[in-house]
Design an enzyme around this catalytic site. Structure first.
Site, mmCIF file in Angstrom:
data_model
loop_
_atom_site.group_PDB
_atom_site.id
_atom_site.type_symbol
_atom_site.label_atom_id
_atom_site.label_comp_id
_atom_site.label_asym_id
_atom_site.label_seq_id
_atom_site.Cartn_x
_atom_site.Cartn_y
_atom_site.Cartn_z
ATOM 1 N N LYS A 89 0.840 -1.201 0.000
ATOM 2 C CA LYS A 89 0.000 0.000 0.000
ATOM 3 C C LYS A 89 0.874 1.250 0.000
ATOM 4 O O LYS A 89 1.938 1.256 0.619
ATOM 5 C CB LYS A 89 -0.855 0.035 1.273
ATOM 6 C CG LYS A 89 -2.068 -0.868 1.254
ATOM 7 C CD LYS A 89 -2.891 -0.680 2.509
ATOM 8 C CE LYS A 89 -4.045 -1.654 2.575
ATOM 9 N NZ LYS A 89 -5.088 -1.401 1.569
ATOM 10 N N ARG A 140 -10.898 -10.804 1.177
ATOM 11 C CA ARG A 140 -11.846 -11.741 0.554
ATOM 12 C C ARG A 140 -11.297 -13.166 0.554
ATOM 13 O O ARG A 140 -12.062 -14.126 0.581
ATOM 14 C CB ARG A 140 -12.220 -11.251 -0.856
ATOM 15 C CG ARG A 140 -11.106 -11.212 -1.854
ATOM 16 C CD ARG A 140 -11.427 -10.314 -3.051
ATOM 17 N NE ARG A 140 -11.458 -8.901 -2.668
ATOM 18 C CZ ARG A 140 -11.732 -7.898 -3.479
ATOM 19 N NH1 ARG A 140 -12.022 -8.127 -4.754
ATOM 20 N NH2 ARG A 140 -11.734 -6.658 -3.055
HETATM 21 N N1 BES Z 1 -8.118 -3.525 4.244
HETATM 22 C C1 BES Z 1 -8.387 -3.008 2.949
HETATM 23 C C2 BES Z 1 -9.663 -2.164 2.902
HETATM 24 C C3 BES Z 1 -9.592 -0.889 3.693
HETATM 25 C C4 BES Z 1 -9.396 0.307 3.040
HETATM 26 C C5 BES Z 1 -9.784 -0.886 5.053
HETATM 27 C C6 BES Z 1 -9.358 1.485 3.749
HETATM 28 C C7 BES Z 1 -9.748 0.302 5.782
HETATM 29 C C8 BES Z 1 -9.537 1.487 5.125
HETATM 30 C C9 BES Z 1 -8.527 -4.143 1.939
HETATM 31 O O1 BES Z 1 -7.832 -5.298 2.240
HETATM 32 C C10 BES Z 1 -7.973 -3.636 0.666
HETATM 33 O O2 BES Z 1 -6.810 -3.377 0.607
HETATM 34 N N2 BES Z 1 -8.822 -3.485 -0.341
HETATM 35 C C11 BES Z 1 -8.409 -3.021 -1.597
HETATM 36 C C12 BES Z 1 -8.997 -3.941 -2.636
HETATM 37 C C13 BES Z 1 -8.412 -3.769 -3.997
HETATM 38 C C14 BES Z 1 -6.961 -4.186 -4.031
HETATM 39 C C15 BES Z 1 -9.223 -4.616 -4.942
HETATM 40 C C16 BES Z 1 -8.914 -1.590 -1.766
HETATM 41 O O3 BES Z 1 -9.955 -1.251 -1.219
HETATM 42 O O4 BES Z 1 -8.221 -0.811 -2.395
HETATM 43 ZN ZN ZN Z 2 -5.763 -5.210 1.598
#
Ligand code: BES
Ligand code: ZN
Ligand code: ZN
Length: 495
Positions: free
Chosen positions: A276, A350
């Site tokens: 990230k 997921r």
């Molecule tokens: N843990 C994140 C989602 C999240 C985002 C939680 C902001 C709290 C605050 C999740 O695992 C994630 O990274 N989702 C991605 C999915 C994408 C790679 C398809 C996202 O939301 O960008």
């Molecule tokens: Zn994630």
């Protein structure tokens, strides 16, 4: 550091009393007033409070607070007036917010105890008292265990509600519920370097112990051995083992019906090899909010003796980068045999949930599954921070959750899961891909990915990213972990 009991003990002793307000010895009397009531009191020539109000500039604007010493040297020592605006516009959510504003004012004062005078309003008393206690106890929350330079919020221990003793049970139940919401907030706010998957296991064990619940725990080697390769793979880049935790609460032995509640428990989500960026990683200690809520739920169910059979399931892991981390391009076989192409290691939630869901379906055969997960940032784009994203293959369960959400003001909103979305996540080299088309319906892609793992069991997925962790305080919701979802589930299960 990682405690089952919140350090934020807050208001612990709540009494009910039928004494007259001007006979109470407490430091502060909290009186919430509508504009109409204020005008009436100012006109009146009788009563201690009218005299005090005449000397103030209080206008009863919504959430306006005014702490006024009783100059007449009589009881109570101080009045804390809280504005409710016009009576006709009031609802119970506004009541919660107003009392949260009141308690915030007292948090940094030297007050030891206070009394609540119930306002005379259109609501039935049961709902009104519950909302007042919720506003006070949830608004009193503060996560300041690491603050050393500024004064910490003072813990106000004692509170008296001026109401008949028949409301005792209601007040006690509300107190247990709110304490557990505050506990969920603590767990979410604790850092990812203190809370690892093994701490989630320890917490679960101690909650199971305290409430005599059956508990089963699968560690990394058992996950691998039994074919839960999705959870296993997400966790394998970390030196902390991933776990699947299952707890059983049987509140209704006469019934065969069982509801499974499943939580995403990523104690930290770095994104893995698809690391990230800086700002997105900042709050990723919150990625176990679903798991925290599930823990809070079994604890609450046991403490309130809810007449339901609940299977509480947590998939917990740490999504890290490292020599053993899973990689984009990996193809993994899930517990129920579906193969998954990992297109992005940051769509790990997921994967963890998929195995948790199908393990629950195959081994426990629940009548309904509800999962809670901080699954997608996209749900915040769609709904902001005020609403939970809901996805379901069962319109009846979805409707019941919607009703429960309105009642406790933890509202949910349904998204579609049309066939075209399901086609969007098909892989060319495996059954499914853990990523949909770029920039499109991110939350729906996450939900349709999960659906085949429920194998036609009625299922509801709640995407709680927007509501679970806030960047600023809102009413009785603090900055950081909010515990949103727990009151919703408790309300749903009470029905
Ligand atoms: N843990 C994140 C989602 C999240 C985002 C939680 C902001 C709290 C605050 C999740 O695992 C994630 O990274 N989702 C991605 C999915 C994408 C790679 C398809 C996202 O939301 O960008
Ligand atoms: Zn994630
Ligand atoms: Zn995540």
């Amino acid at each position: 550091m990682y405690t089952e009991k919140s350090e934020n003990m807050g208001i612990q002793n709540i009494k009910l009393s039928q004494e007259k307000y001007d006979n109470m010895d407490s430091d502060v009397l909290i009186c919430a007033l509508t504009k109409e009531k204020l005008a009436e009191m100012r006109k009146s020539d009788s009563g201690e409070m009218s005299k005090v109000l005449k000397a103030t500039l209080f206008r009863a604007e919504f959430c306006e607070t005014d702490l006024v010493p009783n100059i007449h040297d009589k009881k109570p020592k101080r009045y804390l007036f809280v504005g409710l605006d016009e009576g006709a516009k009031l609802d119970l959510e506004k009541i919660r917010k107003a009392y949260a504003a009141a308690i915030r004012l007292l948090k940094f004062s030297q007050v030891n105890d206070f009394t609540v005078l119930l306002p005379d309003l259109k609501f039935e008393k049961h709902g009104l008292i519950k909302a007042i206690v919720e506003g006070l106890l949830l608004g009193d929350y503060h996560f300041d265990r690491y603050k050393t330079l500024e004064p910490r919020a003072k813990e106000i221990r004692n509170m008296t509600v001026l109401a008949e003793s028949k409301y005792k049970e209601l007040v006690e139940e509300t107190q247990k519920l709110c304490n557990n919401v505050n506990l969920v907030r603590d767990w979410v706010n604790e850092s990812g370097s203190i809370e690892h998957p093994e701490e989630i296991v320890e917490m679960s064990k101690s909650i199971a112990d305290a409430n005599k619940l059956k508990i089963k725990i699968l560690d990394a080697s058992e996950l691998k051995e039994q074919g839960l390769n999705l959870i296993y793979s997400v966790g394998k880049g970390s030196k902390h083992s991933p776990y699947l935790i299952i707890m059983e609460y049987n509140g209704n032995p006469d019934s065969k019906e069982r509801i499974a509640v499943i939580g995403k428990g990523l104690t930290f989500d770095s994104g893995g090899m698809n690391l990230k960026p800086e700002t997105a990683m900042q709050d990723m200690k919150c990625d176990m909010a679903g798991a925290a809520t599930v823990l809070g739920l079994v604890k609450t169910a046991a403490e309130l003796r809810l007449k339901k059979n609940i299977i509480a399931v947590i998939g917990t892991a740490e999504n890290m980068i490292g020599p053993d981390a899973y990689k984009p391009g990996d193809i993994l076989k899930s517990y129920n045999g579906i193969t998954v192409e990992v297109a992005n290691t940051d769509a790990e939630g997921r994967l963890v949930l998929a195995d948790a869901i199908s393990y629950t379906v195959r081994n426990y055969k629940p009548d309904l599954i509800i999962d809670l997960a901080t699954l997608t940032g996209a749900v915040v784009v769609a709904l902001g921070v005020h609403t939970i994203g809901m996805f379901s293959n069962d319109s009846k369960a979805a409707q019941l959750l919607e009703d429960a959400g309105k009642k406790v003001y933890e509202r949910v909103w349904s998204f579609p899961m049309f066939q075209e979305y399901k086609d969007d996540i098909k892989s060319e080299i495996a059954d499914l891909r853990n990523l949909g088309p770029k920039g499109q319906a991110g939350s729906i892609n996450g939900a349709v990915f999960l659906e085949p793992f429920a194998e036609n069991t009625p299922w509801v997925h709640l995407d709680i990213v927007g509501v679970a962790f806030l960047d600023k305080e809102r009413g009785y919701l603090p900055k950081g972990g909010t515990g949103t979802g727990l009151r919703l589930l408790v309300e749903f299960l009470k029905k």
